[in-house]
Design an enzyme around this catalytic site. Sequence first.
Site, mmCIF file in Angstrom:
data_model
loop_
_atom_site.group_PDB
_atom_site.id
_atom_site.type_symbol
_atom_site.label_atom_id
_atom_site.label_comp_id
_atom_site.label_asym_id
_atom_site.label_seq_id
_atom_site.Cartn_x
_atom_site.Cartn_y
_atom_site.Cartn_z
ATOM 1 N N LEU A 129 -6.568 19.189 -7.728
ATOM 2 C CA LEU A 129 -5.506 18.715 -6.854
ATOM 3 C C LEU A 129 -5.753 17.238 -6.578
ATOM 4 O O LEU A 129 -6.902 16.812 -6.422
ATOM 5 C CB LEU A 129 -5.499 19.475 -5.524
ATOM 6 C CG LEU A 129 -5.089 20.951 -5.533
ATOM 7 C CD1 LEU A 129 -5.207 21.523 -4.121
ATOM 8 C CD2 LEU A 129 -3.685 21.136 -6.064
ATOM 9 N N ASP A 130 -4.665 16.458 -6.497
ATOM 10 C CA ASP A 130 -4.817 15.068 -6.086
ATOM 11 C C ASP A 130 -5.548 15.004 -4.751
ATOM 12 O O ASP A 130 -5.431 15.910 -3.925
ATOM 13 C CB ASP A 130 -3.440 14.416 -5.900
ATOM 14 C CG ASP A 130 -2.694 14.227 -7.210
ATOM 15 O OD1 ASP A 130 -3.318 14.361 -8.270
ATOM 16 O OD2 ASP A 130 -1.482 13.948 -7.152
ATOM 17 N N MET A 131 -6.256 13.915 -4.528
ATOM 18 C CA MET A 131 -7.017 13.773 -3.289
ATOM 19 C C MET A 131 -6.116 13.909 -2.059
ATOM 20 O O MET A 131 -6.493 14.545 -1.071
ATOM 21 C CB MET A 131 -7.736 12.423 -3.258
ATOM 22 C CG MET A 131 -8.627 12.247 -2.030
ATOM 23 S SD MET A 131 -9.635 10.748 -2.083
ATOM 24 C CE MET A 131 -8.388 9.521 -1.726
ATOM 25 N N THR A 133 -3.331 15.553 -1.796
ATOM 26 C CA THR A 133 -2.621 16.831 -1.760
ATOM 27 C C THR A 133 -3.505 17.894 -1.124
ATOM 28 O O THR A 133 -4.683 18.017 -1.456
ATOM 29 C CB THR A 133 -2.227 17.269 -3.185
ATOM 30 O OG1 THR A 133 -1.426 16.255 -3.781
ATOM 31 C CG2 THR A 133 -1.448 18.575 -3.150
ATOM 32 N N HIS A 228 -0.497 13.261 -10.835
ATOM 33 C CA HIS A 228 0.584 12.768 -9.962
ATOM 34 C C HIS A 228 1.968 13.238 -10.407
ATOM 35 O O HIS A 228 2.975 12.646 -10.016
ATOM 36 C CB HIS A 228 0.590 11.236 -9.896
ATOM 37 C CG HIS A 228 -0.619 10.637 -9.245
ATOM 38 N ND1 HIS A 228 -0.785 9.282 -9.065
ATOM 39 C CD2 HIS A 228 -1.750 11.209 -8.737
ATOM 40 C CE1 HIS A 228 -1.945 9.039 -8.483
ATOM 41 N NE2 HIS A 228 -2.554 10.202 -8.275
#
Length: 289
Positions: A129-131, A133, A228
């Site tokens: 997961l994106d940081m 998110t 992203h």
Amino acid sequence: MSYYFTFNFPENLNPCSVNDLLRQLLIPRKWRHFLRVEQKVLINGSYYHFNQKVSPNDKVELWLDHVETKQHIYPASGKIPEVIYEDENLLIINKPAGQKTHPNSNETNTALNDCATYLGFSPFIVHRLDMLTSGLLLVAKNPAVVPILNRELTSKLFQREYLAVININEPIANRGTIYLPIGHDPLDQRKRKIISNGQKSITHYQILKHLDNNTALVKLELETGRTHQIRVHLAAIDCPIVGDPLYNPNFKNEQFLHLTAYQIALQKPFTLDKLKVKLPDKNIPLLQN
């Protein structure tokens, strides 16, 4: 190291050959070869040839002796993650916004470091997961399930759904699919952008509720998993995510990224059982405003 798995063939399925069963389990070809040669697959306690039938309620046993792994060591952070689901093979946690999924160099404060604290050993990464998110992050507890989960990701058996709050700057249909290729932004190494020769990227969206100030709550499902991807796709249709510092030109410093991974669905490794895990509403920050 040897890994042992057992389950009963489901009552609601038609009989199939051992070979077809192993394919349905997404067991890699190399492992199927060893299971056959070494007779390490048993049905009701006896070795079956690969063309023999497995029937409902039959007991299936598998021994895997050729599992290869390039395990990364994740030092324990000393912090316990918020566990949403756990079984003998899988761990699903609620990753907070602002935390990285996995460490670089000497970092010890990522989600996988927290998982190492909880488990007492290093977990195996499956997806990221994106940081910024928040939400559901799945890790494997042993290396034998990693190739299975990777194949589920590529075959779409592993499904991830997200919730986001977006600014609607241009009208969009209540549901739709965004087909736009994504690549690196040559002007900013932190960012991705839509480029004609980028990687194929597909995002499905559905507006769940219109909110105040031309915003809406949307559900999103990934068909591909680019860095992203959701953020870039929504910005590309002029509906950026509220609180996105990279892709929303109206970002305000006090905001958080209104994007949460709220549901995961998959086939449990080494069974034919389906698993769906949903994050409780009280754990979703964007629903609390």
